[in-house]
Enzyme design. Structure first.
Site, PDB file in Angstrom:
ATOM      1  N   SER A 123       0.818  -1.211   0.000  1.00 54.47           N
ATOM      2  CA  SER A 123       0.000   0.000   0.000  1.00 54.47           C
ATOM      3  C   SER A 123       0.851   1.259   0.000  1.00 54.47           C
ATOM      4  CB  SER A 123      -0.912   0.019   1.231  1.00 54.47           C
ATOM      5  OG  SER A 123      -0.136   0.007   2.419  1.00 54.47           O
ATOM      6  N   HIS A 144      -2.807  -3.644  -5.686  1.00 57.24           N
ATOM      7  CA  HIS A 144      -3.178  -3.133  -4.375  1.00 57.24           C
ATOM      8  C   HIS A 144      -4.684  -3.237  -4.148  1.00 57.24           C
ATOM      9  CE1 HIS A 144      -3.562   0.488  -1.447  1.00 57.24           C
ATOM     10  NE2 HIS A 144      -3.478  -0.643  -0.794  1.00 57.24           N
ATOM     11  N   GLU A 156      -5.810  -1.106  -7.347  1.00 58.73           N
ATOM     12  CA  GLU A 156      -4.845  -0.256  -8.030  1.00 58.73           C
ATOM     13  C   GLU A 156      -3.800  -1.156  -8.683  1.00 58.73           C
ATOM     14  OE1 GLU A 156      -4.655   3.892  -5.508  1.00 58.73           O
ATOM     15  OE2 GLU A 156      -3.579   2.187  -4.687  1.00 58.73           O
ATOM     16  N   ASN A 194      -4.040   6.689  -1.449  1.00 61.00           N
ATOM     17  CA  ASN A 194      -3.374   7.171  -0.234  1.00 61.00           C
ATOM     18  C   ASN A 194      -2.745   8.544  -0.424  1.00 61.00           C
ATOM     19  OD1 ASN A 194      -3.976   5.196   1.657  1.00 61.00           O
ATOM     20  ND2 ASN A 194      -2.295   3.888   1.013  1.00 61.00           N
TER      21      ASN A 194
END
Length: 522
Positions: A123, A144, A156, A194
């Protein structure tokens, strides 16, 4: 390229929550799955738990009993890494440590066939760095998933500098075959979600530190006006402040201390105190039996104004900023509030229109200035600002701020106007950009920068934020809805007001403004 066929073997390394979730999804999609962990008992438990989950899904009608049986039969425990040598795809879901991941993939590369794809569920670690020491780094890709894997749609698909296009395309198509919504991204700090999500937390911390309102109030505004499933503080309580703070520090450091990602001193204090959220029993809220939920601030009932006028600029097209005002006016009118129109000279439009007027109050959508600053700029003391809402037709709450110069009668009229339309009215202290608007503007700004830097497409970033963190609307779609010009204006005023590079406007937003384009075709 196409997805791996169902005869392919998928190996999952790591049987924790993420690894078990990936194994569950792959087996349910018809793939034979080998699950490996250094702790054999953990693998056995994971397989048993996945089997029980299939049974529950069958009981709920989400799969048939036969499908549940067949999916369970496709799961197999691997007793050693050698047992996964026949895999066509290996997905790693182990500890977030670069050296450990590199070591694992070096071992795997010596075991699997040349056509086997190696995927990491990292991540936060650079996919480029993980692949760098492999003999064939082009076959390693990021895959991900989001927790809980069976419920969260997003994957992802992250390409490092060496990742081949064919490998990324195969993993993308395989994710679709597993029932997921994949997006392509380049290996940069935070990838898409993120990175782009940081302002949701950061602006919340700013609002709290500047005493715009307490945590419960800010959460309520983002939730009941902004349409977010959770406000920033209740979400951080759920994630864990230690985890959230660590991710913020990681992204901040990875971008060489870019002020946009500056961690919050207040959150550091929360971590130091051990107030980590749900898992510690206390964060911004208390958890456990008998814990009470603090109420959000709400203004007391005020009289309904008798006369309301809308000033509008000559030549307004009803889109963007003006469109937002008109959406609110429709709610007012649907509530039986008569709104008369008056035209403002075109040269005055930027400062005096559009606005609502009642009992001397001039009521504007926030443009990133404080109400006090706007009152001074317009030479109108009785200035009130209202915040952005996802949908003014259905929003339960709206946030207002009053200029320091604003009189009580004008403030009461503004509050009464929104209350008459059925809004719970929350007063925020007079901070620039209020809560929803500054958060959305910064989310759009970060999303635009990700697109501008080639991390992903505009469509991908909006999909990622909706599917990965349940945002009610993609940040760039929201910029289109509010109007790119107004988003740029908000950011410009925030930068002026704070004197910080944190609020610098993305070059892509400026470009869209200059050519009059939106991010998504209408």
């Amino acid at each position: 390229m196409a997805a791996l066929d169902n005869n392919s073997i998928v190996a999952v390394i790591g049987s924790g929550a993420m690894g078990a979730g990936i194994a569950q999804v792959a087996a349910a999609a018809g793939y034979r799955v080998k699950l490996y962990d250094t702790h054999a008992e953990a693998v056995s438990k994971a397989i048993q738990d996945i089997g029980k989950m299939y049974v529950k899904l069958a009981e709920k009608g989400r799969m048939t009993a036969q499908e549940a049986q067949e999916a369970s039969a496709r799961l197999q425990a691997a007793s050693s890494l050698q047992d996964v040598s026949d895999a066509s795809l290996v997905v790693e879901a182990i500890v977030e440590n670069l050296d450990v991941k590199r070591g694992l993939f070096a071992d795997l590369e010596a075991l699997v066939g040349d056509d086997c794809i190696l995927a990491t569920n990292t991540s936060s670690i650079s996919v480029t760095a993980i692949a760098a020491k492999l003999r064939r780094p082009e076959r390693l890709v990021g895959m991900h998933f989001f927790n809980p894997v069976p419920l969260m749609a997003l994957v992802e698909v992250i390409s490092g500098l060496a990742t081949s296009d064919e490998v990324a395309a195969t993993v993308y198509d395989t994710s679709i075959a597993w029932g997921k919504q994949p997006v392509h991204a380049k290996s940069t700090p935070g990838f898409i979600v993120n990175r782009v999500a940081r302002p949701f937390y950061a602006e919340g911390w700013r609002l709290l530190s500047e005493q715009a309102g307490d945590a419960a109030t800010i959460d309520a505004v983002l939730r009941e006006a902004g349409g977010f499933r959770m406000g920033p503080f209740e979400l951080m309580d759920l994630i864990g402040h230690d985890v959230n703070f660590s991710v913020t520090q990681s992204v901040f450091g990875a971008y060489f201390n870019d002020p946009r990602f500056t961690p919050s001193v207040l959150q550091q204090e929360m971590v130091n105190a051990g107030f980590l959220g749900r898992k510690s029993g206390r964060g911004f809220y208390r958890y456990g039996e008998g814990a009470s939920v603090p109420a959000a601030q709400q203004e007391s009932a005020q009289p309904r104004p008798e006369v309301v006028a809308l000033s509008s600029a000559v030549g307004g097209d009803g889109r963007g900023h003006t469109g937002v005002i008109h959406a609110l006016v429709r709610r007012l009118e649907a509530s039986g509030i008569g709104v008369t129109s008056r035209v403002t000279l075109e040269g005055q439009a930027s400062d005096t229109a559009p606005a609502l007027h009642c009992n001397g109050a001039a009521i504007y959508l926030t443009d990133g200035r404080s109400a006090t600053q706007r009152a001074q700029d317009n030479s109108h003391a009785d200035t009130v600002l209202f915040d952005l809402a996802l949908d003014y037709a259905t929003a339960k709450r709206v946030a207002l701020a009053r200029a320091d110069q604003c009189g009580d009668e004008a403030w009461a009229a503004a509050v009464g106007l929104f209350q008459a339309a059925g809004f719970a009215v929350t007063r925020l202290d007079d901070v620039p950009g209020l809560a929803v608007m500054r958060t959305v503007a910064m989310l759009a700004n970060e999303a635009a920068d990700a697109v501008n830097q080639g991390v992903c497409t505009a469509a991908a970033v909006d999909i990622a934020m909706q599917k990965g963190v349940n945002y009610p609307r993609g940040p760039l779609a929201w910029a289109d809805a509010v109007g790119v010009q107004h988003v740029v204006t908000v950011l410009h005023h925030l930068a002026q007001g704070y004197g910080e590079d944190r609020y610098r406007v993305s070059p892509l937003l400026r470009r869209k403004l200059a050519n009059g384009a939106s991010f998504h075709a209408e």
